[in-house]
Design an enzyme around this catalytic site. Structure first.
Site, short mmCIF file in Angstrom:
data_model
loop_
_atom_site.label_atom_id
_atom_site.label_comp_id
_atom_site.label_asym_id
_atom_site.label_seq_id
_atom_site.Cartn_x
_atom_site.Cartn_y
_atom_site.Cartn_z
N LYS A 32 0.86 -1.19 0.00
CA LYS A 32 0.00 0.00 0.00
C LYS A 32 0.89 1.23 0.00
CE LYS A 32 -2.07 1.85 3.62
NZ LYS A 32 -2.22 3.31 3.67
N ASP A 59 -3.39 4.35 -1.83
CA ASP A 59 -4.35 4.78 -0.80
C ASP A 59 -4.28 6.29 -0.61
OD1 ASP A 59 -6.02 4.79 1.50
OD2 ASP A 59 -4.34 4.33 2.83
N LEU A 60 -4.86 7.04 -1.55
CA LEU A 60 -4.80 8.51 -1.46
C LEU A 60 -6.12 9.10 -0.95
CD1 LEU A 60 -2.70 9.33 -4.65
CD2 LEU A 60 -1.94 9.01 -2.30
N LYS A 61 -7.15 8.27 -0.82
CA LYS A 61 -8.41 8.69 -0.19
C LYS A 61 -8.92 10.02 -0.74
CE LYS A 61 -7.36 6.59 4.32
NZ LYS A 61 -5.93 6.33 4.25
N LEU A 62 -9.19 10.07 -2.04
CA LEU A 62 -9.65 11.33 -2.63
C LEU A 62 -11.01 11.74 -2.07
CD1 LEU A 62 -7.33 10.47 -4.55
CD2 LEU A 62 -8.63 11.50 -6.40
N HIS A 63 -11.18 13.03 -1.85
CA HIS A 63 -12.43 13.57 -1.28
C HIS A 63 -12.52 15.04 -1.68
CE1 HIS A 63 -15.07 14.07 2.62
NE2 HIS A 63 -15.69 14.44 1.51
N ASP A 64 -13.29 15.34 -2.74
CA ASP A 64 -13.41 16.71 -3.23
C ASP A 64 -14.69 16.79 -4.06
OD1 ASP A 64 -12.78 19.36 -4.19
OD2 ASP A 64 -10.66 18.91 -3.87
N ILE A 65 -14.89 17.87 -4.78
CA ILE A 65 -16.10 17.94 -5.61
C ILE A 65 -15.94 16.94 -6.76
CG2 ILE A 65 -16.66 20.32 -4.99
CD1 ILE A 65 -15.43 21.19 -7.68
N ASN A 67 -16.13 16.88 -10.00
CA ASN A 67 -15.32 17.19 -11.19
C ASN A 67 -13.82 17.10 -10.89
OD1 ASN A 67 -15.13 18.15 -13.98
ND2 ASN A 67 -14.17 19.92 -12.99
N THR A 119 -10.43 3.78 10.60
CA THR A 119 -10.37 2.86 11.74
C THR A 119 -9.82 3.54 13.00
OG1 THR A 119 -8.41 2.00 10.59
CG2 THR A 119 -10.35 0.62 10.61
N ARG A 181 -3.81 -5.87 14.38
CA ARG A 181 -2.75 -5.95 15.40
C ARG A 181 -2.60 -7.40 15.87
NH1 ARG A 181 -1.90 -1.83 13.46
NH2 ARG A 181 -1.67 0.24 14.40
N GLN A 190 -4.97 3.51 16.37
CA GLN A 190 -6.12 2.76 15.85
C GLN A 190 -7.10 2.44 16.98
OE1 GLN A 190 -6.68 2.51 12.82
NE2 GLN A 190 -4.94 1.86 11.59
N GLY A 210 0.35 -2.17 8.74
CA GLY A 210 1.47 -1.24 8.70
C GLY A 210 2.45 -1.52 9.81
N ARG A 211 2.33 -0.77 10.91
CA ARG A 211 3.34 -0.81 11.97
C ARG A 211 3.66 -2.19 12.53
NH1 ARG A 211 0.43 4.32 14.53
NH2 ARG A 211 -1.23 3.26 13.37
O1 C5P Z 1 0.28 1.04 11.05
P1 C5P Z 1 -1.14 0.57 10.81
O2 C5P Z 1 -1.26 -0.94 10.71
O3 C5P Z 1 -2.13 1.17 11.78
O4 C5P Z 1 -1.46 1.13 9.34
C1 C5P Z 1 -2.75 1.11 8.80
C2 C5P Z 1 -2.71 1.76 7.44
O5 C5P Z 1 -4.01 1.73 6.88
C3 C5P Z 1 -2.26 3.21 7.46
O6 C5P Z 1 -1.46 3.42 6.30
C4 C5P Z 1 -3.55 4.01 7.36
O7 C5P Z 1 -3.39 5.21 6.62
C5 C5P Z 1 -4.46 3.06 6.60
N1 C5P Z 1 -5.90 3.19 6.83
C6 C5P Z 1 -6.48 3.06 8.08
N2 C5P Z 1 -7.84 3.19 8.24
C7 C5P Z 1 -8.63 3.45 7.17
C8 C5P Z 1 -8.06 3.60 5.91
C9 C5P Z 1 -6.67 3.45 5.77
O8 C5P Z 1 -5.77 2.79 9.04
N3 C5P Z 1 -9.95 3.51 7.33
#
Ligand code: C5P
Length: 231
Positions: A32, A59-65, A67, A119, A181, A190, A210-211
């Site tokens: 990702k 995962d850029l999560k676009l959110h705008d008008i 167009n 989350t 986790r 989270q 991620g982490r």
């Molecule tokens: O480090 P961790 O496991 O918490 O990473 C979760 C990843 O998922 C992050 O890159 C975070 O931006 C992304 N994410 C999220 N919750 C969402 C959408 C994306 O945690 N609803």
């Protein structure tokens, strides 16, 4: 769809990311690319990871008008990502516009999914800060139905909601679930979290981790543990 572990490469630049991924000696993990890496490394990071054989969720999560989102998606379309996303909070018209912008001249497009609620949002934040006076699960399901109505392929939600989303939107509607986790790792920021094993039982199609992987002493071993417990 085959259950898949996606590694969230939340790094500031291309070098760090490539060095990190070089430590995975087996199968190339699905990755990702979020805002940090995309803004730090630029669009070339998507092309480079595709060249190296990774599946890529952008995962850029676009959110705008609508167009603006449509035009932005038509730029992202050609980078080669396999999955891209928007915030469902942008509404059905915005999500339809995103799908239009993403569609190539031959009618194909990457998978397009919508974030329902982050989350890191729990019921208290939803009620007190976002002033959404409904149970969180109801909001997630309603946003998922909007995404389905707009023709999207699935949603990002907590694994705790994956079963409900499938019930409301169909088994083929994808659930991509961060907030993963191990029982012995920190939750950090989270809120709605669960383990890889429980995510499988709850019906997640993809987990985004991620982490627990990127900050592990042995990231490849942590990834393998996720695959063993989830897939
Ligand atoms: O480090 P961790 O496991 O918490 O990473 C979760 C990843 O998922 C992050 O890159 C975070 O931006 C992304 N994410 C999220 N919750 C969402 C959408 C994306 O945690 N609803």
């Amino acid at each position: 769809m085959k259950r898949t572990v996606i590694v969230a490469c939340d790094f500031p630049n291309m070098d760090t990311t490539l060095r990190f991924l070089d430590s995975f000696t087996g199968e190339k993990p699905y990755v990702k690319i979020g805002m940090e890496l995309f803004y730090g490394a630029g669009p070339e990071i998507v092309r480079e990871l595709k060249r190296r054989g990774h599946g890529v969720f952008l995962d850029l999560k676009l959110h705008d008008i609508p167009n603006t989102v449509k035009s932005a998606m038509s730029v992202l379309r050609d980078l080669g990502a396999d999955i891209v996303n928007v915030h469902a909070a942008g509404g059905i018209d915005m999500m339809k516009a995103a799908a239009e912008g993403l569609t190539r001249p031959d009618g194909t497009r990457p998978l397009l999914i919508a974030v329902t609620q982050l989350t890191s949002t729990d019921q208290a934040r939803l009620t007190n800060e976002l002033l959404i006076d409904r149970p969180l699960e109801q909001v997630v399901i309603s946003y998922a139905k909007n995404a389905r109505a707009a023709g999207l392929d699935g949603v990002v939600c907590s694994p705790l909601e994956a079963g409900m989303v499938h019930e409301a939107c169909g088994g083929d509607f994808l659930t991509v679930t961060p907030g993963i986790r191990f029982p012995d790792s920190d939750t950090g920021d989270q809120k709605r979290v669960t383990t890889p094993e429980r995510a499988r039982e709850l019906g997640s199609d993809f987990i985004v981790v991620g982490r627990p992987i990127t900050r592990a002493a042995d990231p490849a071993a942590a990834y393998d543990r996720c695959v063993r417990e989830f897939c």
